[in-house]
Design an enzyme around this catalytic site. Structure first.
Site, short mmCIF file in Angstrom:
data_model
loop_
_atom_site.label_atom_id
_atom_site.label_comp_id
_atom_site.label_asym_id
_atom_site.label_seq_id
_atom_site.Cartn_x
_atom_site.Cartn_y
_atom_site.Cartn_z
N SER A 1 1.85 4.98 -4.10
CA SER A 1 3.07 4.29 -4.14
C SER A 1 4.12 4.81 -4.86
O SER A 1 4.06 5.64 -5.59
CB SER A 1 2.72 2.82 -4.80
OG SER A 1 3.94 1.78 -5.07
N TYR B 1 -0.24 -2.25 -11.94
CA TYR B 1 -0.32 -1.64 -10.67
C TYR B 1 0.17 -0.10 -10.48
O TYR B 1 -0.25 0.69 -9.99
CB TYR B 1 0.66 -2.42 -9.81
CG TYR B 1 0.94 -1.93 -8.28
CD1 TYR B 1 -0.20 -2.22 -7.50
CD2 TYR B 1 2.06 -1.28 -7.91
CE1 TYR B 1 -0.13 -1.65 -6.23
CE2 TYR B 1 2.14 -0.95 -6.66
CZ TYR B 1 1.09 -1.19 -5.97
OH TYR B 1 1.17 -0.60 -4.73
P1 NDP Z 1 -1.87 -5.59 2.87
O1 NDP Z 1 -2.24 -6.49 2.01
O2 NDP Z 1 -1.34 -5.84 4.15
O3 NDP Z 1 -3.34 -4.36 3.31
C1 NDP Z 1 -4.19 -4.35 2.13
C2 NDP Z 1 -5.47 -3.91 2.75
O4 NDP Z 1 -6.34 -3.49 1.88
C3 NDP Z 1 -6.06 -4.94 3.61
O5 NDP Z 1 -6.42 -4.35 4.77
C4 NDP Z 1 -7.12 -5.35 2.87
O6 NDP Z 1 -8.18 -5.92 3.35
C5 NDP Z 1 -7.69 -4.12 1.89
N1 NDP Z 1 -8.37 -4.33 0.61
C6 NDP Z 1 -7.72 -4.90 -0.43
N2 NDP Z 1 -8.73 -4.76 -1.38
C7 NDP Z 1 -9.93 -4.15 -0.79
C8 NDP Z 1 -11.10 -3.97 -1.25
N3 NDP Z 1 -11.43 -4.17 -2.60
N4 NDP Z 1 -12.00 -3.35 -0.28
C9 NDP Z 1 -11.62 -3.08 1.09
N5 NDP Z 1 -10.56 -3.37 1.21
C10 NDP Z 1 -9.76 -3.87 0.66
O7 NDP Z 1 -1.04 -4.56 2.06
P2 NDP Z 1 -0.25 -3.19 2.67
O8 NDP Z 1 -0.36 -2.93 3.74
O9 NDP Z 1 1.05 -3.22 2.02
O10 NDP Z 1 -1.19 -2.08 1.43
C11 NDP Z 1 -1.68 -1.00 1.88
C12 NDP Z 1 -1.67 -0.12 0.55
O11 NDP Z 1 -0.36 0.25 0.72
C13 NDP Z 1 -2.05 -0.57 -0.72
O12 NDP Z 1 -2.61 0.36 -1.42
C14 NDP Z 1 -0.70 -0.78 -1.38
O13 NDP Z 1 -0.84 -0.67 -2.67
C15 NDP Z 1 0.01 0.31 -0.84
N6 NDP Z 1 1.62 0.28 -0.96
C16 NDP Z 1 2.25 -0.89 -0.21
C17 NDP Z 1 3.33 -1.08 -0.42
C18 NDP Z 1 4.35 -1.89 0.23
O14 NDP Z 1 5.47 -2.32 0.01
N7 NDP Z 1 3.66 -2.83 1.28
C19 NDP Z 1 4.29 -0.17 -1.26
C20 NDP Z 1 3.55 0.92 -1.71
C21 NDP Z 1 2.15 1.05 -1.76
P3 NDP Z 1 -9.21 -7.07 3.19
O15 NDP Z 1 -8.48 -8.02 2.19
O16 NDP Z 1 -9.55 -7.64 4.51
O17 NDP Z 1 -10.18 -6.45 2.18
#
Ligand code: NDP
Length: 245
Positions: free
Chosen positions: A142, A155
């Site tokens: 991030s 975070y």
């Molecule tokens: P979402 O919440 O849409 O996606 C997060 C994903 O991670 C989901 O598919 C969720 O699936 C999965 N997840 C969370 N915890 C677990 C776990 N313990 N095991 C398996 N899967 C898990 O958010 P984003 O798409 O925005 O986030 C994706 C990545 O991008 C993250 O790492 C986030 O920190 C990073 N990011 C996002 C930003 C933004 O502005 N959106 C900016 C910078 C970084 P499920 O709940 O089904 O397990």
């Protein structure tokens, strides 16, 4: 092997947001996918969309905080497709809050998901990559790994750990492996503000709605790193909206 077509890619956090967009991007370009997340219904919906469009994907319910689940994810790639070319470690949770709220369960979840989860992926994929003498790690951090903004201390710390672990891994990876860090800025996903304290969530959602880029922008950056020829390592990509300070 260069390009995306035919590559076997395992991807965590594939049930929504950046992971979902990346799965669709890679599938459209001919990758064979093993998609991991906890929410089975949402995961299956992504798999169905891909297969309906003629792509190749299988779903695997995984919680990245569990070592055995990552072994199942990478094992599914090898069992089904005979190899694993790329592991995208994208699963994440943005449950940010001020330290004074003492949301220690959320602190633990971010450490477990971003740090232990990443290590679980490395532990599961590295032996496969070493055996094959090829493979690529793509780790999603991030812009918070570069700049700490209140109240994102925990975070940001876990994302900084992703950045440091990725560089350490790159240095040890040798000539056969590729190691890529992708650091997105504000991206328009449901994850922004989810699980965060009320004030932090409201501010994050306000900023997301004002300036965020689409998740396809991050998917393209990940695709770019993957499609390079074997000997070319895109070590680090920061991709953010132009309006993000
Ligand atoms: P979402 O919440 O849409 O996606 C997060 C994903 O991670 C989901 O598919 C969720 O699936 C999965 N997840 C969370 N915890 C677990 C776990 N313990 N095991 C398996 N899967 C898990 O958010 P984003 O798409 O925005 O986030 C994706 C990545 O991008 C993250 O790492 C986030 O920190 C990073 N990011 C996002 C930003 C933004 O502005 N959106 C900016 C910078 C970084 P499920 O709940 O089904 O397990």
């Amino acid at each position: 092997m260069s390009g995306i077509k035919g590559k076997v890619v395992a991807l965590t956090g594939a049930s929504s947001g950046i992971g979902e967009a990346t799965a669709l991007h890679l599938a459209e370009r001919g990758a064979r996918l093993v998609l991991g997340a906890r929410r089975e219904k949402r995961l299956n919906a992504v798999v169905d969309r891909i297969t309906e469009r003629g792509g190749t994907a299988v779903g695997c319910v995984v919680d990245v905080t569990r070592r055995a689940d990552l072994l199942r994810l990478t094992g599914a790639a090898v069992d089904r497709f005979g190899r694993l070319d790329v592991l995208v470690s994208n699963a994440g949770t943005m449950a940010v809050s001020p330290f004074d709220e003492l949301r220690q369960d959320d602190w633990d979840a971010m450490v477990a998901t971003h740090v232990t989860g990443l290590l679980n992926g490395i532990g599961a994929a590295l032996p496969v990559f070493r055996r094959q003498r090829s493979g690529q790690f793509v780790n999603v951090a991030s812009t918070a790994a570069y700049v700490v903004k209140s109240p994102q201390g925990v975070y940001a710390a876990t994302k900084a750990a992703v950045k440091v672990l990725t560089e350490g891994l790159r240095q040890e990876s040798g000539p056969d492996l590729r190691v890529t860090l992708v650091s997105p800025g504000f991206t328009d996903t449901e994850g922004v503000g989810k699980g965060a304290s009320a004030e932090a969530a409201a501010e994050l959602v306000r900023q997301r709605d004002a300036i965020a880029m689409p998740p396809s922008a991050v998917a393209s950056a990940i695709g770019y790193a993957i499609e390079q020829p074997d000997g070319v390592d895109i070590s680090e990509i920061v991709v953010r909206p132009t309006a993000q300070g």
